[in-house]
Design a protein around this motif. Structure first.
Motif, PDB file in Angstrom:
ATOM      1  N   MET A 130      10.723  19.684  -5.283  1.00 61.55           N
ATOM      2  CA  MET A 130       9.681  19.653  -4.290  1.00 61.55           C
ATOM      3  C   MET A 130       9.745  18.339  -3.504  1.00 61.55           C
ATOM      4  O   MET A 130      10.009  18.332  -2.328  1.00 61.55           O
ATOM      5  CB  MET A 130       8.319  19.849  -4.955  1.00 61.55           C
ATOM      6  N   THR A 131       9.514  17.227  -4.175  1.00 60.10           N
ATOM      7  CA  THR A 131       9.563  15.928  -3.502  1.00 60.10           C
ATOM      8  C   THR A 131      10.532  14.998  -4.210  1.00 60.10           C
ATOM      9  O   THR A 131      10.360  13.785  -4.166  1.00 60.10           O
ATOM     10  CB  THR A 131       8.163  15.291  -3.451  1.00 60.10           C
ATOM     11  N   GLU A 132      11.528  15.590  -4.853  1.00 58.19           N
ATOM     12  CA  GLU A 132      12.512  14.768  -5.546  1.00 58.19           C
ATOM     13  C   GLU A 132      13.280  13.931  -4.535  1.00 58.19           C
ATOM     14  O   GLU A 132      13.557  14.355  -3.425  1.00 58.19           O
ATOM     15  CB  GLU A 132      13.476  15.652  -6.334  1.00 58.19           C
ATOM     16  N   GLY A 133      13.600  12.713  -4.919  1.00 59.73           N
ATOM     17  CA  GLY A 133      14.373  11.850  -4.050  1.00 59.73           C
ATOM     18  C   GLY A 133      13.536  11.057  -3.058  1.00 59.73           C
ATOM     19  O   GLY A 133      14.070  10.252  -2.308  1.00 59.73           O
ATOM     20  N   VAL A 134      12.229  11.271  -3.039  1.00 59.81           N
ATOM     21  CA  VAL A 134      11.360  10.527  -2.129  1.00 59.81           C
ATOM     22  C   VAL A 134      10.992   9.202  -2.791  1.00 59.81           C
ATOM     23  O   VAL A 134      10.513   9.184  -3.924  1.00 59.81           O
ATOM     24  CB  VAL A 134      10.085  11.316  -1.779  1.00 59.81           C
ATOM     25  N   ASP A 135      11.219   8.115  -2.097  1.00 59.28           N
ATOM     26  CA  ASP A 135      10.848   6.799  -2.605  1.00 59.28           C
ATOM     27  C   ASP A 135       9.411   6.518  -2.149  1.00 59.28           C
ATOM     28  O   ASP A 135       9.173   6.012  -1.052  1.00 59.28           O
ATOM     29  CB  ASP A 135      11.808   5.732  -2.077  1.00 59.28           C
ATOM     30  N   TRP A 136       8.455   6.896  -2.999  1.00 57.45           N
ATOM     31  CA  TRP A 136       7.045   6.790  -2.625  1.00 57.45           C
ATOM     32  C   TRP A 136       6.598   5.346  -2.452  1.00 57.45           C
ATOM     33  O   TRP A 136       5.730   5.063  -1.623  1.00 57.45           O
ATOM     34  CB  TRP A 136       6.180   7.504  -3.662  1.00 57.45           C
ATOM     35  N   ILE A 137       7.165   4.439  -3.197  1.00 56.88           N
ATOM     36  CA  ILE A 137       6.797   3.024  -3.052  1.00 56.88           C
ATOM     37  C   ILE A 137       7.245   2.512  -1.683  1.00 56.88           C
ATOM     38  O   ILE A 137       6.488   1.835  -0.985  1.00 56.88           O
ATOM     39  CB  ILE A 137       7.378   2.177  -4.196  1.00 56.88           C
ATOM     40  N   ALA A 138       8.456   2.865  -1.276  1.00 50.73           N
ATOM     41  CA  ALA A 138       8.940   2.457   0.051  1.00 50.73           C
ATOM     42  C   ALA A 138       8.097   3.096   1.146  1.00 50.73           C
ATOM     43  O   ALA A 138       7.745   2.445   2.134  1.00 50.73           O
ATOM     44  CB  ALA A 138      10.406   2.837   0.227  1.00 50.73           C
ATOM     45  N   ARG A 139       7.749   4.365   0.965  1.00 50.79           N
ATOM     46  CA  ARG A 139       6.932   5.048   1.982  1.00 50.79           C
ATOM     47  C   ARG A 139       5.552   4.434   2.083  1.00 50.79           C
ATOM     48  O   ARG A 139       4.998   4.315   3.175  1.00 50.79           O
ATOM     49  CB  ARG A 139       6.823   6.530   1.666  1.00 50.79           C
ATOM     50  N   ALA A 140       4.976   4.035   0.947  1.00 54.18           N
ATOM     51  CA  ALA A 140       3.647   3.433   0.957  1.00 54.18           C
ATOM     52  C   ALA A 140       3.656   2.084   1.661  1.00 54.18           C
ATOM     53  O   ALA A 140       2.668   1.685   2.272  1.00 54.18           O
ATOM     54  CB  ALA A 140       3.117   3.281  -0.467  1.00 54.18           C
ATOM     55  N   GLY A 141       4.780   1.371   1.589  1.00 53.50           N
ATOM     56  CA  GLY A 141       4.877   0.061   2.219  1.00 53.50           C
ATOM     57  C   GLY A 141       5.363   0.101   3.658  1.00 53.50           C
ATOM     58  O   GLY A 141       5.430  -0.936   4.316  1.00 53.50           O
ATOM     59  N   ALA A 142       5.701   1.291   4.164  1.00 51.52           N
ATOM     60  CA  ALA A 142       6.195   1.395   5.543  1.00 51.52           C
ATOM     61  C   ALA A 142       5.101   1.019   6.532  1.00 51.52           C
ATOM     62  O   ALA A 142       3.932   1.320   6.331  1.00 51.52           O
ATOM     63  CB  ALA A 142       6.685   2.817   5.814  1.00 51.52           C
ATOM     64  N   ARG A 143       5.511   0.345   7.572  1.00 50.41           N
ATOM     65  CA  ARG A 143       4.546  -0.060   8.591  1.00 50.41           C
ATOM     66  C   ARG A 143       4.429   1.034   9.658  1.00 50.41           C
ATOM     67  O   ARG A 143       5.435   1.520  10.158  1.00 50.41           O
ATOM     68  CB  ARG A 143       4.977  -1.355   9.259  1.00 50.41           C
ATOM     69  N   PRO A 144       3.201   1.389  10.018  1.00 49.34           N
ATOM     70  CA  PRO A 144       3.038   2.384  11.072  1.00 49.34           C
ATOM     71  C   PRO A 144       3.386   1.789  12.432  1.00 49.34           C
ATOM     72  O   PRO A 144       3.357   0.562  12.610  1.00 49.34           O
ATOM     73  CB  PRO A 144       1.558   2.751  10.993  1.00 49.34           C
ATOM     74  N   LYS A 145       3.713   2.655  13.361  1.00 44.62           N
ATOM     75  CA  LYS A 145       3.994   2.193  14.718  1.00 44.62           C
ATOM     76  C   LYS A 145       2.669   1.838  15.386  1.00 44.62           C
ATOM     77  O   LYS A 145       1.646   2.452  15.134  1.00 44.62           O
ATOM     78  CB  LYS A 145       4.698   3.286  15.511  1.00 44.62           C
TER      79      LYS A 145
END
Length: 119
Positions: free
Chosen positions: A1-16
């Motif tokens: 389903m969401t395998e391979g998603v780096d949730w920590i990296a996504r949480a730290g991503a900066r919005p535009k």
């Protein structure tokens, strides 16, 4: 389903774009953002707990696959929706009261005293 998603990296991503600013003090905006993130997490936990409770009641036991596969029926969905609306109303009560006060400020007590003394 969401395998391979780096949730920590996504949480730290900066919005535009720029972050929205609601208050004069940026620290208050950050506190509001943190609070709303916690509110969202608690809401998710409440739904997951509801799933566990419903599965235990229906089956007497459960496993992780049951929890992940659970789809609420119409009645459960309506109950969850009502519970979520009540939860958000409780959380946002202070903000709602402030908005109401800005839109409909009560006159100061001295205005009433002066008004009554002239009658």
């Amino acid at each position: 389903m969401t395998e391979g998603v780096d949730w920590i990296a996504r949480a730290g991503a900066r919005p535009k774009g720029r972050r929205p600013a609601y208050f004069d003090d940026p620290a208050v905006d950050r506190l509001l953002s943190l609070s709303m993130a916690l509110v969202a997490e608690v809401s998710v936990l409440r739904e997951r707990l509801d799933t566990v409770e419903r599965l235990l009641e229906a089956k007497g036991g459960l496993n992780r696959a049951d929890i992940e596969a659970y789809m609420p029926d119409r009645i459960a969905g309506e109950e969850r929706g009502e519970a979520t609306r009540a939860y958000i109303a409780r959380v946002m009560r202070g903000f709602a009261q402030e908005v109401e006060a800005m839109a409909n400020p009560d006159p100061p007590i001295m205005d009433w005293v002066e008004k009554l003394s002239k009658e």
